[in-house]
Design an enzyme around this catalytic site. Structure first.
Site, mmCIF file in Angstrom:
data_model
loop_
_atom_site.group_PDB
_atom_site.id
_atom_site.type_symbol
_atom_site.label_atom_id
_atom_site.label_comp_id
_atom_site.label_asym_id
_atom_site.label_seq_id
_atom_site.Cartn_x
_atom_site.Cartn_y
_atom_site.Cartn_z
ATOM 1 N N VAL A 1 2.506 18.545 9.153
ATOM 2 C CA VAL A 1 1.683 17.355 9.350
ATOM 3 C C VAL A 1 0.565 17.672 10.336
ATOM 4 O O VAL A 1 0.813 18.234 11.410
ATOM 5 C CB VAL A 1 2.521 16.165 9.864
ATOM 6 C CG1 VAL A 1 1.648 14.908 9.982
ATOM 7 C CG2 VAL A 1 3.700 15.891 8.932
ATOM 8 N N ILE B 1 0.804 18.372 14.219
ATOM 9 C CA ILE B 1 1.539 17.398 15.039
ATOM 10 C C ILE B 1 2.989 17.267 14.605
ATOM 11 O O ILE B 1 3.758 16.530 15.221
ATOM 12 C CB ILE B 1 0.858 16.008 15.011
ATOM 13 C CG1 ILE B 1 0.689 15.508 13.573
ATOM 14 C CG2 ILE B 1 -0.483 16.053 15.734
ATOM 15 C CD1 ILE B 1 0.132 14.095 13.478
ATOM 16 N N GLY B 2 3.378 17.989 13.564
ATOM 17 C CA GLY B 2 4.774 17.917 13.126
ATOM 18 C C GLY B 2 5.056 18.910 12.021
ATOM 19 O O GLY B 2 4.168 19.276 11.251
ATOM 20 N N CYS B 3 6.304 19.358 11.955
ATOM 21 C CA CYS B 3 6.729 20.291 10.912
ATOM 22 C C CYS B 3 8.050 19.793 10.330
ATOM 23 O O CYS B 3 8.927 19.337 11.062
ATOM 24 C CB CYS B 3 6.930 21.697 11.463
ATOM 25 S SG CYS B 3 5.450 22.450 12.137
ATOM 26 N N GLY C 1 10.973 20.345 6.741
ATOM 27 C CA GLY C 1 11.508 21.360 5.847
ATOM 28 C C GLY C 1 10.587 21.675 4.684
ATOM 29 O O GLY C 1 10.633 22.759 4.123
ATOM 30 N N PHE C 2 9.722 20.713 4.321
ATOM 31 C CA PHE C 2 8.892 20.908 3.127
ATOM 32 C C PHE C 2 7.413 20.647 3.389
ATOM 33 O O PHE C 2 6.656 20.444 2.452
ATOM 34 C CB PHE C 2 9.385 20.008 1.988
ATOM 35 C CG PHE C 2 10.768 20.331 1.542
ATOM 36 C CD1 PHE C 2 11.008 21.390 0.696
ATOM 37 C CD2 PHE C 2 11.844 19.594 2.009
ATOM 38 C CE1 PHE C 2 12.289 21.712 0.309
ATOM 39 C CE2 PHE C 2 13.138 19.906 1.614
ATOM 40 C CZ PHE C 2 13.361 20.968 0.766
ATOM 41 N N ASP D 1 17.390 10.958 4.542
ATOM 42 C CA ASP D 1 17.032 11.846 5.661
ATOM 43 C C ASP D 1 16.663 11.021 6.892
ATOM 44 O O ASP D 1 15.659 11.292 7.550
ATOM 45 C CB ASP D 1 15.875 12.770 5.260
ATOM 46 C CG ASP D 1 15.772 14.000 6.163
ATOM 47 O OD1 ASP D 1 16.770 14.315 6.854
ATOM 48 O OD2 ASP D 1 14.705 14.636 6.183
ATOM 49 N N LYS E 1 -0.004 15.057 5.651
ATOM 50 C CA LYS E 1 1.161 15.896 5.376
ATOM 51 C C LYS E 1 0.794 16.858 4.250
ATOM 52 O O LYS E 1 0.399 16.430 3.161
ATOM 53 C CB LYS E 1 2.363 15.041 4.975
ATOM 54 C CG LYS E 1 3.639 15.848 4.744
ATOM 55 C CD LYS E 1 4.808 14.911 4.457
ATOM 56 C CE LYS E 1 6.104 15.668 4.244
ATOM 57 N NZ LYS E 1 7.235 14.752 3.955
#
Length: 295
Positions: free
Chosen positions: A39, A31-33, A35-36, A143, A53
């Protein structure tokens, strides 16, 4: 074993539970990406949903991201911060367990009305003010961006992703930093001196507020030349007294033009080149809360 820390009395959830509930971290559950990390959505056998995550690798940077997020969110408790419900390390994997947010994030143009967008800005500002002024020790997020503001099913805003966060000891005014953050949100002073301050977070928040007002991304190479950079374009439009043309047509009308112009003014104050001239997060909360969409 993953210890879930929650007021909702979640039972302990094992690593095996998380593997099963994500179908062994199948791509279909992403459901999400970032830089590190990636998810994943996890659905437990009893129907509860979580967001996991996953940080993979054994690099020093990855370890720092994991420790920073655990340390920051273990200390910080606020209604507008995403709650860390558990974490664990297994081989080269590091897992952070969060509640699943029904509406995910405010990334890119949206069909949200002005009332909803203002509530998102107000909630995010409150969360940021807590980090800067009430949390002990204080926390620099470093961030702030639209994709790091998650929304629940009622569109309540939660600041998320504390992988770059740094704790501020008493009397600290800044931390030494590498150039970190996301293109389009990085304060100009970060490129001039290797320091991060509270006013850097304020600058990034100003970019998010512009996104909410315009429905546009900070950088959009598909736009005509001269309007690809959101900040430069808005500043130029203000110089030409064409402020009303920057607002997302979906939210702009004569009934709320005063509120929109006030919010635009606040965003531009956050984006002032000189950090010391930017408002504090406490001022941001006060100013945004004073915008009444019901008048």
């Amino acid at each position: 074993m993953v210890l879930l820390q929650s007021k909702e009395n979640y039972k302990d959830v094992s690593l095996e539970d998380l593997l099963i509930s994500t179908n062994n971290f199948d791509q279909a559950n992403i459901i999400g990406c970032g830089g590190f990390g990636i998810v994943y959505r996890a659905t437990l056998p009893d129907g509860r949903k979580l967001a996991i995550k996953r940080l993979s690798g054994d690099s020093g940077q990855m370890d720092r991201e994991f420790r920073a997020e655990v340390e920051a969110l273990s200390r910080a408790q606020h209604p507008n911060l995403v709650h860390l419900q558990g974490y664990c390390m297994f081989k080269n994997d590091k897992l952070l367990v969060y509640p699943y947010m029904e509406n995910k994030k405010i990334d890119g143009p949206s069909s949200l009305d002005w009332d909803s967008r203002l509530r998102i800005a107000q909630g995010a500002a409150r969360g940021l003010a807590y980090l800067h002024q009430a949390c002990e020790p204080h926390i620099l997020h470093r961030d702030i961006k639209s994709s790091n503001i998650l929304l629940d099913k009622n569109f309540k805003a939660y600041l998320a992703d504390f992988g770059l966060a740094r704790l501020m000891l008493p009397y600290d005014t800044h931390v030494t930093t590498d150039l970190v953050g996301t293109l389009g949100y990085i304060p100009p002073e970060y490129g001039q001196a290797a320091v991060a301050t509270y006013k850097g977070d304020v600058y990034s928040f100003g970019v998010v507020l512009l996104e909410l007002l315009t429905g546009r991304r900070p950088m959009d190479m598909c736009k005509p030349k001269g309007s690809q950079d959101l900040i430069s374009w808005v500043i130029q439009m203000k110089k030409e007294n064409r402020e009303s043309e920057v607002f997302d047509p979906f939210i702009y009308d004569k009934q709320n033009d005063k509120e929109l112009l006030r919010a635009l003014e606040i965003a531009c104050l956050c984006l002032i080149e000189h950090p010391k001239l930017r408002p504090s997060t406490e001022q941001l909360v006060s100013w945004l809360d004073s915008i009444d969409t019901n008048t």
